[in-house]
Design an enzyme around this catalytic site. Structure first.
Site, PDB file in Angstrom:
ATOM      1  N   ASP A  30       0.827  -1.204   0.000  1.00 38.87           N
ATOM      2  CA  ASP A  30       0.000   0.000   0.000  1.00 38.87           C
ATOM      3  C   ASP A  30       0.868   1.263   0.000  1.00 38.87           C
ATOM      4  OD1 ASP A  30      -2.219   1.594   0.180  1.00 38.87           O
ATOM      5  OD2 ASP A  30      -3.017   0.640   1.964  1.00 38.87           O
ATOM      6  N   ASP A  31       0.741   2.077  -1.048  1.00 42.23           N
ATOM      7  CA  ASP A  31       1.479   3.348  -1.146  1.00 42.23           C
ATOM      8  C   ASP A  31       2.992   3.150  -1.139  1.00 42.23           C
ATOM      9  OD1 ASP A  31      -1.030   4.434  -1.004  1.00 42.23           O
ATOM     10  OD2 ASP A  31      -0.609   5.805   0.640  1.00 42.23           O
ATOM     11  N   CYS A  68      -5.836   4.202  -3.888  1.00 41.74           N
ATOM     12  CA  CYS A  68      -6.086   2.840  -3.409  1.00 41.74           C
ATOM     13  C   CYS A  68      -7.342   2.181  -3.936  1.00 41.74           C
ATOM     14  CB  CYS A  68      -6.185   2.853  -1.885  1.00 41.74           C
ATOM     15  SG  CYS A  68      -4.810   3.619  -1.064  1.00 41.74           S
ATOM     16  N   LYS A 122      -6.415  -5.357   3.723  1.00 37.81           N
ATOM     17  CA  LYS A 122      -7.238  -4.187   3.407  1.00 37.81           C
ATOM     18  C   LYS A 122      -8.252  -4.492   2.303  1.00 37.81           C
ATOM     19  CE  LYS A 122      -6.493   0.504   1.566  1.00 37.81           C
ATOM     20  NZ  LYS A 122      -5.510   1.586   1.456  1.00 37.81           N
ATOM     21  N   HIS A 124     -11.377  -2.005   1.241  1.00 36.01           N
ATOM     22  CA  HIS A 124     -11.491  -0.675   0.628  1.00 36.01           C
ATOM     23  C   HIS A 124     -12.213  -0.686  -0.728  1.00 36.01           C
ATOM     24  CE1 HIS A 124      -9.447   3.526   0.185  1.00 36.01           C
ATOM     25  NE2 HIS A 124     -10.612   3.589   0.815  1.00 36.01           N
ATOM     26  N   HIS A 221       1.497   2.342   3.961  1.00 39.62           N
ATOM     27  CA  HIS A 221       0.521   3.431   4.029  1.00 39.62           C
ATOM     28  C   HIS A 221       0.601   4.152   5.378  1.00 39.62           C
ATOM     29  CE1 HIS A 221      -3.504   5.265   4.236  1.00 39.62           C
ATOM     30  NE2 HIS A 221      -3.662   5.030   2.948  1.00 39.62           N
ATOM     31  N   ASP A 280      -0.315  -0.745  -5.261  1.00 39.76           N
ATOM     32  CA  ASP A 280      -1.615  -0.209  -5.689  1.00 39.76           C
ATOM     33  C   ASP A 280      -1.484   1.180  -6.276  1.00 39.76           C
ATOM     34  OD1 ASP A 280      -1.025   1.109  -3.332  1.00 39.76           O
ATOM     35  OD2 ASP A 280      -3.077   1.062  -2.589  1.00 39.76           O
ATOM     36  N   ASN A 281      -0.452   1.895  -5.921  1.00 33.53           N
ATOM     37  CA  ASN A 281      -0.124   3.210  -6.492  1.00 33.53           C
ATOM     38  C   ASN A 281       1.250   3.601  -5.964  1.00 33.53           C
ATOM     39  OD1 ASN A 281      -2.678   3.917  -4.298  1.00 33.53           O
ATOM     40  ND2 ASN A 281      -0.654   4.729  -3.812  1.00 33.53           N
ATOM     41  N   LYS A 298       1.382   9.325  -5.634  1.00 33.02           N
ATOM     42  CA  LYS A 298      -0.017   9.011  -5.370  1.00 33.02           C
ATOM     43  C   LYS A 298      -0.903  10.219  -5.649  1.00 33.02           C
ATOM     44  CE  LYS A 298      -3.100   7.473  -1.685  1.00 33.02           C
ATOM     45  NZ  LYS A 298      -3.188   6.988  -0.293  1.00 33.02           N
TER      46      LYS A 298
END
Length: 526
Positions: A30-31, A68, A122, A124, A221, A280-281, A298
């Site tokens: 994540d991130d 995300c 996660k 989301h 994240h 994811d990004n 992001k």
């Protein structure tokens, strides 16, 4: 908001053969910054990711969405955000929005083909009703969080830090749905919890069934945090203290990935398993992550925001140890797994909606190009139903919760497309960002507009064309030199607009009260 590690059994047989269904383990970070892995020269230690990537296939041009929720929605459906409504951006904590119940999600598709399906980490993708939550969308079990982020130790939401959001969801032997909120795990670091749950699932898996394990870490994240003992591994490193925390978050995740790969081997499952890792990004420009040498992060559709760190590892691969430069998109995994699972969408009662992803197995296994075009996103105000009253910032801004450091930028009208080596950004309102420094040694580097003003982040308008074959840093707008290319790409917009789902302005339950300060869905009937 994230990286994805995908483990999935890809086939050594020819494209037309009918092999055994592979195991699929999909791991997401994540991130995570584009440069924040050892094989890209990072000062963050990721020996397991590095080894798995070098023994497998690195996907250099694997695209995700800029934030995300749209990336996860695209993975789960195989459909661009223009079709699901996630073109609008991220999800608010109390927003009544999510993936439509008419969507056939990835775990649902695999489950109907005999897979054991487990979700960890996660979600989301929407959780305002129970029917939108993962254990009711195809997962046999789910251990993790519904929302977009949480404190790593208290497991409370990342926005206010008030609502507990860690649970184990499943259906018991009588078929009754169970939501087991895990307040007893307070103080335990969630990356460790997610790894341990995944290891237990692998250890207990009945190998008669193919396995789909979706592991979506929240690391790295925000909010930044790691156990003090783990941060000590970077004590002697020359980097900012905040970078040491970020690095520790990534390294703890890397430790977990290594254990999962080892567990698959120990259980005799790896021979029929494919492992894929992707983000994811990109990293936020205000974080300690680095997207070097790419531009942006992001929230932007520049390469640093949407080019994921991605690789595939499996003994089933025919060709390994190389970097694949073909175009791939996060939607492609759905189509790829659908074929590998031998799914026949036509024979099921639930109608499968049109997908945008393509089967990329031949591209990975034989290095054969599978697509020449990727829609990075399209946002058009004509697709908002109703214009009365103010529009909530969550609906028109990818940079929700003001994580980007400052007020949101309402980038609400744009068309971003990659076609072959060309990248087009066009419209009256899209976001530009500067560049990451190597290993985050310096602050984000600024850029200048047409008037010579310097910005780290700014709202732009007009038409920008980059030639990524010669300008991977996206420094030079060549739209004036190639008007024919600009015209060709702009003509493609209408075709995508025709497929775009119109959405109303979301409802927000700002006055909702959660019993015992536990996050739960609040809408009974959808």
């Amino acid at each position: 908001m994230i990286q994805f590690l995908l483990v999935s059994g890809l086939l050594t047989l020819s494209h037309s053969s009918t092999p055994k269904q592979p195991n699929i383990v999909f791991i997401v970070a994540d991130d995570m910054g584009y440069q924040d892995v050892g094989f890209r020269g990072s000062n963050i230690r990721t020996p397991n990711i590095d080894r798995l990537a070098r023994e497998g296939v690195i996907l250099e041009h694997h695209y995700v969405m800029a934030v995300c929720a749209p990336t996860r929605a695209s993975l789960m459906t195989g459909r661009y955000p223009i079709r699901t409504g996630f073109w609008k951006g991220n999800l608010n904590i109390v927003e009544e929005f999510g993936l439509g119940l008419d969507e056939t999600l990835l775990p649902e598709m695999l489950k109907r083909n005999g897979y054991a399906t487990h979700g960890v980490g996660k979600w989301h993708c929407g959780s305002y009703s129970w029917d939108h939550t993962p254990a009711k969308r195809g997962f046999d079990t789910f251990f993790g969080l519904f929302l977009g982020g949480q404190d790593y130790f208290t497991h409370r939401d990342a926005v206010e830090g008030l609502l507990l959001d860690l649970r184990y969801d499943y259906h018991d032997q009588s078929g009754t749905f169970v939501d087991d909120v895990r307040g007893d795990l307070d103080g335990r670091y969630n990356t460790y919890l997610f790894t341990n749950e995944s290891l237990e699932l692998i250890s207990n898996h009945d190998k008669i069934q193919p396995l789909f394990l979706y592991l979506a870490y929240t690391a790295p994240h925000m909010p930044d945090g790691a156990p003090a003992e783990d941060i000590k591994r970077y004590t002697s490193d020359s980097m900012k203290e905040s970078r040491k925390t970020y690095a520790s978050m990534v390294s703890i995740m890397d430790d977990g990935i290594g254990k999962i790969a080892d567990a698959l081997k120990d259980q005799g499952m790896m021979d029929n398993t494919i492992l894929i890792f992707t983000s994811d990004n990109g990293a936020r420009y205000t974080s300690q992550g680095s997207n070097y040498p790419l531009r942006g992060g992001k929230g932007s559709f520049l390469e640093g925001g949407v080019r994921g760190v991605t690789f595939v590892n499996s003994p089933l691969l025919q060709k390994t140890g190389y970097t694949n430069t073909n175009l791939h998109h996060v939607t492609d995994w759905y189509a790829t797994f659908q074929r590998l699972a031998h799914d026949n969408a036509q024979k099921h009662d639930k109608i499968q909606l049109p997908i945008d992803g393509v089967d990329i197995w031949r591209s990975i296994n034989d290095n054969k190009p599978c697509r020449d075009e990727i829609l990075l996103n399209l946002r058009d105000s004509s697709k908002y139903l109703g214009t009365q009253g103010p529009v909530a910032k969550w609906e028109i801004c990818d940079n929700c919760f003001e994580l980007m450091g400052g007020p949101p930028i309402n980038a609400k009208e744009f068309f971003v497309l990659r076609w072959n080596n060309w990248k087009l950004l066009a419209g009256p309102a899209f976001e530009l960002q500067g560049w990451s420094s190597k290993n985050k040694q310096d602050d984000f580097l600024s850029f200048k507009d047409d008037q010579g003003n310097s910005f780290i982040r700014s709202l732009a308008s007009g038409t920008i064309l980059f030639d990524l074959s010669t300008d991977v840093r996206e420094e030079t707008n060549v739209a004036d030199q190639y008007p024919d290319i600009v015209e060709k790409l702009l003509k493609k917009k209408q075709g995508y607009l025709n497929k775009m789902k119109s959405i109303g302005h979301s409802k927000f339950a700002y006055d909702i009260s959660m019993v015992d300060d536990v996050y739960r869905p609040w809408v009974e009937d959808v």
